[in-house]
Design a protein around this motif. Structure first.
Motif, PDB file in Angstrom:
ATOM      1  N   GLN A  35       0.817  -1.212   0.000  1.00  0.00           N
ATOM      2  CA  GLN A  35       0.000   0.000   0.000  1.00  0.00           C
ATOM      3  C   GLN A  35       0.850   1.260   0.000  1.00  0.00           C
ATOM      4  O   GLN A  35       0.525   2.256  -0.645  1.00  0.00           O
ATOM      5  CB  GLN A  35      -0.928  -0.012   1.226  1.00  0.00           C
ATOM      6  N   SER A  36       1.957   1.211   0.718  1.00  0.00           N
ATOM      7  CA  SER A  36       2.805   2.409   0.808  1.00  0.00           C
ATOM      8  C   SER A  36       3.542   2.690  -0.493  1.00  0.00           C
ATOM      9  O   SER A  36       4.023   3.802  -0.700  1.00  0.00           O
ATOM     10  CB  SER A  36       3.826   2.237   1.942  1.00  0.00           C
ATOM     11  N   TYR A  37       3.622   1.685  -1.389  1.00  0.00           N
ATOM     12  CA  TYR A  37       4.333   1.871  -2.655  1.00  0.00           C
ATOM     13  C   TYR A  37       3.402   2.165  -3.827  1.00  0.00           C
ATOM     14  O   TYR A  37       3.858   2.521  -4.905  1.00  0.00           O
ATOM     15  CB  TYR A  37       5.139   0.615  -3.001  1.00  0.00           C
ATOM     16  N   SER A  38       2.112   2.006  -3.664  1.00  0.00           N
ATOM     17  CA  SER A  38       1.192   2.121  -4.790  1.00  0.00           C
ATOM     18  C   SER A  38       1.169   3.529  -5.386  1.00  0.00           C
ATOM     19  O   SER A  38       1.198   3.708  -6.613  1.00  0.00           O
ATOM     20  CB  SER A  38      -0.216   1.710  -4.365  1.00  0.00           C
ATOM     21  N   GLN A  39       1.118   4.537  -4.514  1.00  0.00           N
ATOM     22  CA  GLN A  39       1.070   5.913  -5.030  1.00  0.00           C
ATOM     23  C   GLN A  39       2.382   6.323  -5.711  1.00  0.00           C
ATOM     24  O   GLN A  39       2.347   6.873  -6.821  1.00  0.00           O
ATOM     25  CB  GLN A  39       0.722   6.888  -3.903  1.00  0.00           C
ATOM     26  N   PRO A  40       3.551   6.058  -5.088  1.00  0.00           N
ATOM     27  CA  PRO A  40       4.799   6.377  -5.821  1.00  0.00           C
ATOM     28  C   PRO A  40       4.952   5.609  -7.131  1.00  0.00           C
ATOM     29  O   PRO A  40       5.486   6.146  -8.109  1.00  0.00           O
ATOM     30  CB  PRO A  40       5.892   5.983  -4.824  1.00  0.00           C
ATOM     31  N   ILE A  41       4.466   4.353  -7.140  1.00  0.00           N
ATOM     32  CA  ILE A  41       4.555   3.576  -8.379  1.00  0.00           C
ATOM     33  C   ILE A  41       3.703   4.203  -9.473  1.00  0.00           C
ATOM     34  O   ILE A  41       4.120   4.338 -10.632  1.00  0.00           O
ATOM     35  CB  ILE A  41       4.138   2.116  -8.120  1.00  0.00           C
ATOM     36  N   ALA A  42       2.489   4.615  -9.123  1.00  0.00           N
ATOM     37  CA  ALA A  42       1.603   5.246 -10.104  1.00  0.00           C
ATOM     38  C   ALA A  42       2.187   6.566 -10.611  1.00  0.00           C
ATOM     39  O   ALA A  42       2.172   6.863 -11.820  1.00  0.00           O
ATOM     40  CB  ALA A  42       0.221   5.465  -9.493  1.00  0.00           C
ATOM     41  N   LEU A  43       2.726   7.377  -9.670  1.00  0.00           N
ATOM     42  CA  LEU A  43       3.310   8.659 -10.058  1.00  0.00           C
ATOM     43  C   LEU A  43       4.553   8.457 -10.932  1.00  0.00           C
ATOM     44  O   LEU A  43       4.741   9.143 -11.940  1.00  0.00           O
ATOM     45  CB  LEU A  43       3.668   9.475  -8.814  1.00  0.00           C
ATOM     46  N   GLY A  44       5.385   7.478 -10.541  1.00  0.00           N
ATOM     47  CA  GLY A  44       6.579   7.199 -11.339  1.00  0.00           C
ATOM     48  C   GLY A  44       6.234   6.727 -12.736  1.00  0.00           C
ATOM     49  O   GLY A  44       6.913   7.085 -13.709  1.00  0.00           O
ATOM     50  N   SER A  45       5.166   5.934 -12.857  1.00  0.00           N
ATOM     51  CA  SER A  45       4.742   5.465 -14.177  1.00  0.00           C
ATOM     52  C   SER A  45       4.302   6.636 -15.054  1.00  0.00           C
ATOM     53  O   SER A  45       4.648   6.707 -16.250  1.00  0.00           O
ATOM     54  CB  SER A  45       3.611   4.456 -14.039  1.00  0.00           C
ATOM     55  N   LYS A  46       3.549   7.577 -14.472  1.00  0.00           N
ATOM     56  CA  LYS A  46       3.115   8.742 -15.241  1.00  0.00           C
ATOM     57  C   LYS A  46       4.305   9.569 -15.702  1.00  0.00           C
ATOM     58  O   LYS A  46       4.372  10.031 -16.849  1.00  0.00           O
ATOM     59  CB  LYS A  46       2.170   9.600 -14.405  1.00  0.00           C
ATOM     60  N   ILE A  47       5.274   9.773 -14.793  1.00  0.00           N
ATOM     61  CA  ILE A  47       6.451  10.570 -15.144  1.00  0.00           C
ATOM     62  C   ILE A  47       7.235   9.906 -16.271  1.00  0.00           C
ATOM     63  O   ILE A  47       7.672  10.566 -17.220  1.00  0.00           O
ATOM     64  CB  ILE A  47       7.343  10.778 -13.898  1.00  0.00           C
ATOM     65  N   LEU A  48       7.410   8.585 -16.168  1.00  0.00           N
ATOM     66  CA  LEU A  48       8.145   7.880 -17.221  1.00  0.00           C
ATOM     67  C   LEU A  48       7.425   7.945 -18.566  1.00  0.00           C
ATOM     68  O   LEU A  48       8.069   8.085 -19.617  1.00  0.00           O
ATOM     69  CB  LEU A  48       8.363   6.425 -16.810  1.00  0.00           C
ATOM     70  N   LEU A  49       6.090   7.863 -18.540  1.00  0.00           N
ATOM     71  CA  LEU A  49       5.335   7.959 -19.789  1.00  0.00           C
ATOM     72  C   LEU A  49       5.462   9.348 -20.409  1.00  0.00           C
ATOM     73  O   LEU A  49       5.590   9.488 -21.635  1.00  0.00           O
ATOM     74  CB  LEU A  49       3.868   7.616 -19.540  1.00  0.00           C
ATOM     75  N   ILE A  50       5.420  10.390 -19.573  1.00  0.00           N
ATOM     76  CA  ILE A  50       5.584  11.761 -20.081  1.00  0.00           C
ATOM     77  C   ILE A  50       6.985  11.934 -20.676  1.00  0.00           C
ATOM     78  O   ILE A  50       7.164  12.505 -21.753  1.00  0.00           O
ATOM     79  CB  ILE A  50       5.324  12.788 -18.966  1.00  0.00           C
ATOM     80  N   LEU A  51       8.002  11.421 -19.959  1.00  0.00           N
ATOM     81  CA  LEU A  51       9.375  11.511 -20.473  1.00  0.00           C
ATOM     82  C   LEU A  51       9.525  10.745 -21.785  1.00  0.00           C
ATOM     83  O   LEU A  51      10.242  11.183 -22.694  1.00  0.00           O
ATOM     84  CB  LEU A  51      10.354  10.976 -19.434  1.00  0.00           C
TER      85      LEU A  51
END
Length: 364
Positions: free
Chosen positions: A86-102
């Motif tokens: 649970q503590s990793y779900s939000q950073p994982i989602a945010l990191g995925s969005k950042i990588l897709l934008i990059l």
């Protein structure tokens, strides 16, 4: 898979999920490399610019997309195997969005840079101005990408845009001459009044070949082998004669005079024969040009006419004209056609003049 006994395997579910994702990432990267390499070797033989640029632009973005896919696989395995993440779900989602934008920004940037570079390399006029267009395109793409990324991170971009507007205004005022030269260079590249390699004449009288159209200035190499560096803002407002536009070929007029006793029809035919032979034999003459002779002046000692030749380039006209004058002079001597010297006649009887007698009254 839900009944896997991880205690018997001697590995935790989280560690197994990470190992699976690492293996999956390696396999996907290997597959990507094989597919892109194969496509690149096939497209390279076609000679199309867009296909080659597209394949090269996909390299880094596809790597980032593969990372995003495997991050999502890792998230799925954590949930499927009951790992508390649970503590990793939000950073994982945010990191995925950042990588897709990059990945998107990198793809658009590499595609635009490749297209500009490919077409600039094939165009003599755009070759030395490639950096200007690539700088403008890259600045716009990265600027928009940063704003989108800030919005994804939850940072309000309205104050940033306002601050950038004020800062840009201050910078524009401070760098007004530099920006004027920059946008004048862009205008020269877009309108193409001159191109790299063209032979031009400025309204100040300088003549030379355009060597480089840069961010701030244009370099013109003159015939004495020195260089005139003109600010783009000055050049864009100047009157320019481009001797290579619309094509390098140009007419070469040669003025000739013959004696009044000459047979003009015969003179014309001999002159045309010499002109056509020179254009045919000379390396810089235009063989297919239909040269002609035009009589135009009864001069003081000769009947003058113009012979029109044609050279392949402006600079070559001197050599074509020189070869024609030598050949014509030799042919006229063989045919007995006289090119008269300038003559000035003195009429001593006109209006009662008395040559050799003083007009002063005799002294007492």
């Amino acid at each position: 898979m839900t009944n896997i006994d991880f205690s018997e395997l001697g590995i935790s579910p989280a560690a197994l999920a990470v190992c699976v994702c690492l293996l999956s990432t390696g396999l996907m990267l290997l597959l990507k490399r094989l597919i892109l390499g194969r496509l690149s070797s096939v497209i390279h033989r076609t000679g199309y610019v867009f296909d080659s640029v597209l394949i090269r632009a996909l390299g880094l973005p596809l790597t980032l997309v593969i990372l995003v896919v495997n991050i999502q696989i890792l998230k799925f395995l954590f949930t499927y195997w009951g790992v508390d993440a649970q503590s990793y779900s939000q950073p994982i989602a945010l990191g995925s969005k950042i990588l897709l934008i990059l990945a998107l920004v990198a793809f658009i940037d590499r595609l635009c840079m490749g297209m500009i570079g490919g077409y600039a390399d094939r165009s003599e006029g755009l070759r030395n101005s490639k950096s200007i267009m690539q700088g403008i395109a890259r600045g716009a793409i990265l600027g928009v990408g940063v704003l989108v990324l800030l919005g994804t991170l939850g940072i309000a971009i309205t104050p940033v845009i306002a601050s950038l507007g004020i800062t840009s205004l201050a910078v524009a005022l401070a760098l007004q001459p530099t920006l004027e030269n920059f946008f004048s260079g862009v205008q020269l590249v877009m309108d193409k009044p001159i191109r790299v390699g063209d032979f031009i004449e400025l309204d100040s009288g300088e003549q030379g070949f355009v060597e480089k159209i840069g961010w701030r200035s244009t370099w013109i190499k003159m015939l004495p082998n020195n260089v005139v560096i003109m600010p783009n803002s000055v050049l864009s407002e100047s009157k320019i004669i481009n001797y290579y536009y619309p094509e390098p070929e140009l007419s070469v007029p040669v003025e000739v005079g013959v004696h009044y006793d000459s047979d003009l029809e015969r003179v014309e035919q001999i002159t045309l024969d010499v002109a056509r032979q020179v254009l045919k034999d000379h390396e810089w003459g235009v063989t297919e040009y239909n040269t002609f002779v035009v009589y135009h002046t009864f001069d003081s000692s000769s009947i003058n006419f113009t012979v029109m030749l044609r050279a392949k380039e402006y600079f070559n006209r001197f050599w074509v004209k020189s070869a024609f004058i030598k050949a014509l002079h030799r042919r006229y001597r063989e045919e007995g056609i006289v090119i008269p010297y300038p003559i000035r006649a003195l009429n001593t009887d006109q209006e009662g003049a008395r040559f050799g007698h003083s007009s002063e009254p005799a002294a007492d």
